[in-house]
Each structure stands twice: as structure tokens, then as C-alpha cells.
Design an enzyme around this catalytic site. Structure first.
Site, PDB file in Angstrom:
ATOM      1  N   TYR A  60     -67.087 115.263  -8.992  1.00 12.59           N
ATOM      2  CA  TYR A  60     -66.534 114.637 -10.417  1.00 12.59           C
ATOM      3  C   TYR A  60     -67.298 115.442 -11.584  1.00 12.59           C
ATOM      4  CZ  TYR A  60     -65.603 110.452  -7.241  1.00 12.59           C
ATOM      5  OH  TYR A  60     -65.257 109.847  -6.048  1.00 12.59           O
TER       6      TYR A  60
ATOM      7  N   ARG B 110     -70.836  99.619  -8.336  1.00  8.31           N
ATOM      8  CA  ARG B 110     -71.643 100.619  -9.059  1.00  8.31           C
ATOM      9  C   ARG B 110     -72.716  99.909  -9.962  1.00  8.31           C
ATOM     10  NH1 ARG B 110     -69.986 105.888 -10.346  1.00  8.31           N
ATOM     11  NH2 ARG B 110     -67.881 104.912 -10.212  1.00  8.31           N
TER      12      ARG B 110
ATOM     13  N   CYS C  27     -72.444 126.317   2.629  1.00  8.39           N
ATOM     14  CA  CYS C  27     -71.757 127.392   2.101  1.00  8.39           C
ATOM     15  C   CYS C  27     -70.512 127.209   1.394  1.00  8.39           C
ATOM     16  CB  CYS C  27     -71.493 128.104   3.403  1.00  8.39           C
ATOM     17  SG  CYS C  27     -72.821 128.320   4.451  1.00  8.39           S
ATOM     18  N   GLU C  28     -70.875 126.710   0.056  1.00  5.50           N
ATOM     19  CA  GLU C  28     -69.709 126.654  -0.920  1.00  5.50           C
ATOM     20  C   GLU C  28     -70.392 126.808  -2.126  1.00  5.50           C
ATOM     21  OE1 GLU C  28     -66.577 123.901  -0.657  1.00  5.50           O
ATOM     22  OE2 GLU C  28     -66.691 123.402   1.265  1.00  5.50           O
TER      23      GLU C  28
ATOM     24  N   ARG D 296     -71.071 113.355  -5.454  1.00  6.94           N
ATOM     25  CA  ARG D 296     -70.632 112.853  -6.907  1.00  6.94           C
ATOM     26  C   ARG D 296     -70.755 114.210  -7.767  1.00  6.94           C
ATOM     27  NH1 ARG D 296     -71.740 109.865 -10.224  1.00  6.94           N
ATOM     28  NH2 ARG D 296     -69.717 108.803 -10.452  1.00  6.94           N
TER      29      ARG D 296
ATOM     30  N   TYR E 270     -72.073 104.896  -4.397  1.00  2.35           N
ATOM     31  CA  TYR E 270     -71.255 106.280  -4.134  1.00  2.35           C
ATOM     32  C   TYR E 270     -72.210 107.555  -3.804  1.00  2.35           C
ATOM     33  CZ  TYR E 270     -67.845 103.149  -5.982  1.00  2.35           C
ATOM     34  OH  TYR E 270     -67.203 101.881  -6.079  1.00  2.35           O
TER      35      TYR E 270
HETATM   36  N1  LLP Z   1     -62.389  96.928  -6.615  1.00  6.99           N
HETATM   37  C1  LLP Z   1     -61.460  98.026  -6.448  1.00  6.99           C
HETATM   38  C2  LLP Z   1     -60.157  97.500  -6.149  1.00  6.99           C
HETATM   39  C3  LLP Z   1     -61.926  99.361  -6.522  1.00  6.99           C
HETATM   40  O1  LLP Z   1     -60.793 100.254  -6.222  1.00  6.99           O
HETATM   41  C4  LLP Z   1     -63.413  99.576  -6.897  1.00  6.99           C
HETATM   42  C5  LLP Z   1     -63.634 101.113  -6.967  1.00  6.99           C
HETATM   43  C6  LLP Z   1     -64.038  98.596  -6.996  1.00  6.99           C
HETATM   44  C7  LLP Z   1     -63.600  97.206  -7.088  1.00  6.99           C
HETATM   45  C8  LLP Z   1     -65.524  98.832  -7.290  1.00  6.99           C
HETATM   46  O2  LLP Z   1     -65.754  99.690  -8.643  1.00  6.99           O
HETATM   47  P1  LLP Z   1     -67.077  99.677  -9.415  1.00  6.99           P
HETATM   48  O3  LLP Z   1     -67.358  98.661  -9.699  1.00  6.99           O
HETATM   49  O4  LLP Z   1     -67.896 100.639  -8.204  1.00  6.99           O
HETATM   50  O5  LLP Z   1     -66.865 100.943 -10.313  1.00  6.99           O
HETATM   51  N2  LLP Z   1     -66.509 107.383  -5.749  1.00  6.99           N
HETATM   52  C9  LLP Z   1     -66.326 107.218  -7.035  1.00  6.99           C
HETATM   53  C10 LLP Z   1     -65.809 105.658  -7.397  1.00  6.99           C
HETATM   54  C11 LLP Z   1     -64.743 105.205  -6.547  1.00  6.99           C
HETATM   55  C12 LLP Z   1     -64.428 103.864  -7.025  1.00  6.99           C
HETATM   56  C13 LLP Z   1     -63.412 103.322  -6.238  1.00  6.99           C
HETATM   57  N3  LLP Z   1     -62.858 102.102  -6.492  1.00  6.99           N
HETATM   58  C14 LLP Z   1     -67.589 107.560  -7.805  1.00  6.99           C
HETATM   59  O6  LLP Z   1     -68.273 108.066  -7.209  1.00  6.99           O
HETATM   60  O7  LLP Z   1     -67.807 107.562  -8.768  1.00  6.99           O
END
Ligand code: LLP
Length: 401
Positions: free
Chosen positions: A301, A261, A327-328, A297, A356
Site C-alpha cells: 500500500y 487497527r 528477491c523483488e 504494508r 496487519y
Molecule cells: N470489519 C470489516 C467488515 C472489515 O472488512 C474490516 C477490515 C474491519 C472490520 C476492520 O477494519 P479496521 O478497523 O482494522 O480498519 N490490510 C489492510 C487493511 C484491510 C482491512 C480489511 N477490512 C491494511 O494493512 O491496511
């Protein structure tokens, strides 16, 4: 950015990524660890567009993958196998086999059972599989429960005692080699403290494993750094890097950081067009052509992606929900935001949609996935074509009853 021009050329809804910001964000990670051994393994799950990956590869990025599909993408984008790691709570045998055949840097193990499966597959290939164990430090990352991963109530990793036993087993196995140690406590983290607490806990385990004669070279600190969706302050990367390095005492393993992210989030916007608006006396709805299937998102969330109106200002602003055509009732992109009266064709952008966003999109309601465009040095370029209706039905037509 001239959203009107882009909407005319590429249509809407549309994801637009600023590659100049992407470069800056990636290099900020590299610089934070400058002078120390570190590899930034970009987490593909945040955004796995091939052109975006190619761009990151050219800057020296490695890849954190959670499926063989992501491993294949990383390789296609030109990321060397020795910079690719494979994580994820449920890896299938055939995925493990292919990852080992491709010679990736290491596999992050999620359980003893998985360790035995990897060992067996390595044995069948007559190789030694490089592995790392994901340790669950039982620390509250203080983020949304859906994206918190470092507590015992979460499905991820193994407890410290089990990890120790796994490392001892690996040490004695002719088909396994422990090269790393891994933790990841959650995503969208805005407080440094929990990360450092986890790092200290895992560093302690790391040092006790070294004392047992294990040669662990990689200290994988996961990802999880948050961005400022709602104006909140975020973790300064320099403090983050220094804190992690300090937690290691005098040891100097190669740090692996699986950031997703923080690298790609703020470089993207999601552009939609107004279809119309309506009010039921109590509530005003602005209906746009983008929906929860494109940017999930907010619905999933309750995430905030700042909405900006780019149309003509025809009157005073008033409160409304910006909703999609799905439709939600949960299909919305923003709630209780101020917008002036909207007319068909007006443009609205949603900020910080690079992570994401597209990667979590679907074809729900038979909506083809949207196009993606990259901007760099003022030039725009299509990096994913808009899907066509024909592509939605292709696989069904092939076996139509
Ligand atoms: N490493 C592992 C083991 C992870 O599970 C994740 C994210 C990352 C790295 C990367 O994390 P980041 O740096 O992007 O925070 N769909 C959700 C976020 C799910 C994250 C899952 N794991 C959202 O839209 O906020």
C-alpha cells in the site's frame, strides 16, 4: 523499551506489542460508548495472536471473524460465542455450518445467494440462524482504493433495495432471524464525515425495517478507524461514538463496532537488524533482516511505518531506502528516509506495526515467520515462537515424491 536487550533474548526480526497501550486503546472504545448498549467486536484480521486475543477477551472484547479459523481462535481465546460475529464475502458451507453449531451471535450476510445457503444449512440443523445483512451504502470512504469497501464498485455487501428484499425474505423464513444490520465502508479512515453519512443512510433503512415489523437489535457499524502513521490527525473516538448514536435518532439498538487497527496498530513495533549497506552512486540502500514477507504494508500500500535507528551514531544522516533480503525490487520497509551510516547489527524499529503486520506475513522466500513478544508493566513475554525451517518443509516431507 530496551530493544537491544529484547533483540538479544528473542532475536530479530521481531514483533513487539505493548499490552499497556493495547488495554488503553481498547478501553477508549468502550468508554466512548459508555452508558449505551455497545459491544466492541475486535476485528481479528488485524492481529489474531492468541495471547493478544486472550488479553482483549479479559477486557470484555467480542470478535469480528472472517473465517472459521478466526472463529476458532476467538473461542480458544475465551471469547464467548454470543460475542462473536462472522463476516466475509465468501463463506464456505462448512464454515457456515460450524459457526451455526458453535452458536455465535450472528452471521453477516453478503448476498442473497449466501442467505439461501445459510437458510438451508440452518434447516438441516433444525435451527433458526441469527443473521444480519451487510449493506453497501455507496459512499466514498476516501482511503486507499485497496481498503475502500463501501462503493458499488467494491465486492462487498448488497444495495439498499436488495437488502430490503432480503430482510423481508428473512422475516418469512422459519430458519432465519434478522437480528442485525451492518455496514463497513473501508479501513484507515481519517475523516468522520463519510462514516456518519453511511451511518445515517443505514439508520434510515434500519428504521424502515423496524416499521415493517423486523426486530433488529444490533446496529453494526463495521470498523475502519485510522491511526496516525504519518502524523495525520485521526477521528476522535468520542465524536465518532456520538455521531453514530446521533445518526440513530431516538432508536437505541446495541451498537457493534468491529474495530481492528485502531485498537492494535499503534501498540506494535517491528524490530529488525541491519545486515549491511550499499550504494550504487545514485542510491543508498540499508539492508535489514526483516522484509516484505514480514511486514507487507509498505510494499502493498506504499504505507509509511516510521523508521527509528537505535544504533551508534557514527556520522551524518543521509537519505536511503531500507530494504529486505527478498528477491523483488518491491521489497522495502521504508523509502527515502534519513539514517546515519549503519553497521551490521544496528537495530531499526518500524512504528505502528501492531495491525496487519504479523497477520499478513508469509513464508515467501522460505523465510520462517518471526517471533512475537508482549510487554506489560515492564515485563516481556514471548507470545509466538519464531518458526523453524523444519516447520516450513514438514508438510512437503510428508508427501515427498
Ligand atoms: N470489519 C470489516 C467488515 C472489515 O472488512 C474490516 C477490515 C474491519 C472490520 C476492520 O477494519 P479496521 O478497523 O482494522 O480498519 N490490510 C489492510 C487493511 C484491510 C482491512 C480489511 N477490512 C491494511 O494493512 O491496511
Amino acid at each position: 523499551m530496551d530493544f537491544t536487550a529484547l533483540s538479544k533474548i528473542y532475536g530479530t526480526p521481531l514483533y513487539i506489542y505493548d499490552f499497556d497501550v493495547l488495554r488503553e486503546n481498547f478501553l477508549a472504545f468502550k468508554n466512548a460508548f459508555a452508558g449505551r448498549k455497545a459491544l466492541i467486536c475486535y476485528a481479528l484480521k488485524a492481529n489474531s495472536n492468541l495471547s493478544l486475543l486472550k488479553f482483549l477477551a479479559s477486557l470484555g472484547a467480542g470478535a469480528d471473524c472472517v473465517s472459521i479459523g478466526e472463529v476458532r481462535r476467538a473461542l480458544l481465546a475465551g471469547i464467548a460465542p454470543y460475542k462473536i460475529i462472522f463476516s466475509g464475502v465468501g463463506k464456505r458451507d462448512e464454515e457456515i455450518l460450524e459457526a451455526l453449531q458453535k452458536g455465535i451471535l450472528f452471521i453477516n450476510l453478503e448476498s442473497s445467494q449466501e442467505m439461501h445457503r445459510v437458510e438451508k444449512i440452518a434447516q438441516s440443523l433444525q435451527i433458526k440462524a441469527r443473521v444480519s445483512v451487510r449493506v453497501n451504502p455507496n459512499i466514498d470512504a476516501k482511503t486507499h482504493p485497496y481498503i475502500s469497501t463501501g462503493l458499488h464498485e467494491n465486492k462487498f455487501g448488497v444495495e439498499i433495495e436488495e437488502a430490503k428484499a432480503m430482510y423481508l425474505y428473512i422475516k418469512s423464513s422459519p430458519h432465519l432471524e434478522a437480528v442485525g444490520i451492518h455496514f463497513h465502508i473501508g479501513s484507515q479512515l481519517c475523516e468522520l464525515d463519510p462514516i456518519l453519512q453511511a451511518s445515517q443512510k443505514i439508520a434510515k433503512l434500519y428504521s424502515s425495517l423496524l416499521a415493517l415489523g423486523l426486530e433488529i437489535k444490533f446496529f453494526d457499524v463495521g470498523g475502519g478507524l485510522g491511526i496516525s502513521y504519518e502524523g495525520q490527525s485521526t477521528i476522535p473516538l468520542y465524536d465518532y461514538a456520538q455521531g453514530i448514536l446521533a445518526s440513530l435518532g431516538g432508536y437505541e439498538p446495541t451498537i457493534i463496532c468491529e474495530a481492528g487497527r485502531r485498537i492494535v496498530g499503534e501498540c506494535g513495533v517491528f524490530l529488525v537488524r541491519v545486515i549491511g549497506e550499499k550504494s550504487n552512486g545514485q542510491k543508498r540502500f540499508v539492508i535489514v533482516d526483516g522484509a516484505m514477507n514480514d511486514l507487507m504494508r509498505p510494499s502493498l500500500y506504499q504505507a509509511i511505518h516510521q523508521a527509528t535507528f537505535w544504533g551508534e551514531k557514527r556520522g551524518e544522516e543521509s537519505v536511503c531506502d531500507i530494504v529486505g533480503p527478498i528477491c523483488e525490487s518491491g521489497d522495502y520497509l521504508a523509502k527515502n528516509v534519513l539514517l546515519p551510516p549503519c553497521a551490521q547489527g544496528d537495530l531499526i524499529t518500524f512504528a505502528n506495526a501492531g495491525a496487519y503486520g504479523f497477520s499478513m506475513s508469509s513464508q515467501y522466500n522460505s523465510r520462517p515467520r518471526v517471533a512475537e513478544v508482549a510487554i506489560s508493566a515492564g515485563e516481556h513475554k514471548l507470545i509466538r515462537e519464531r518458526e523453524e525451517f523444519e516447520e516450513l518443509i514438514e508438510k512437503e516431507l510428508k508427501c515427498l515424491l
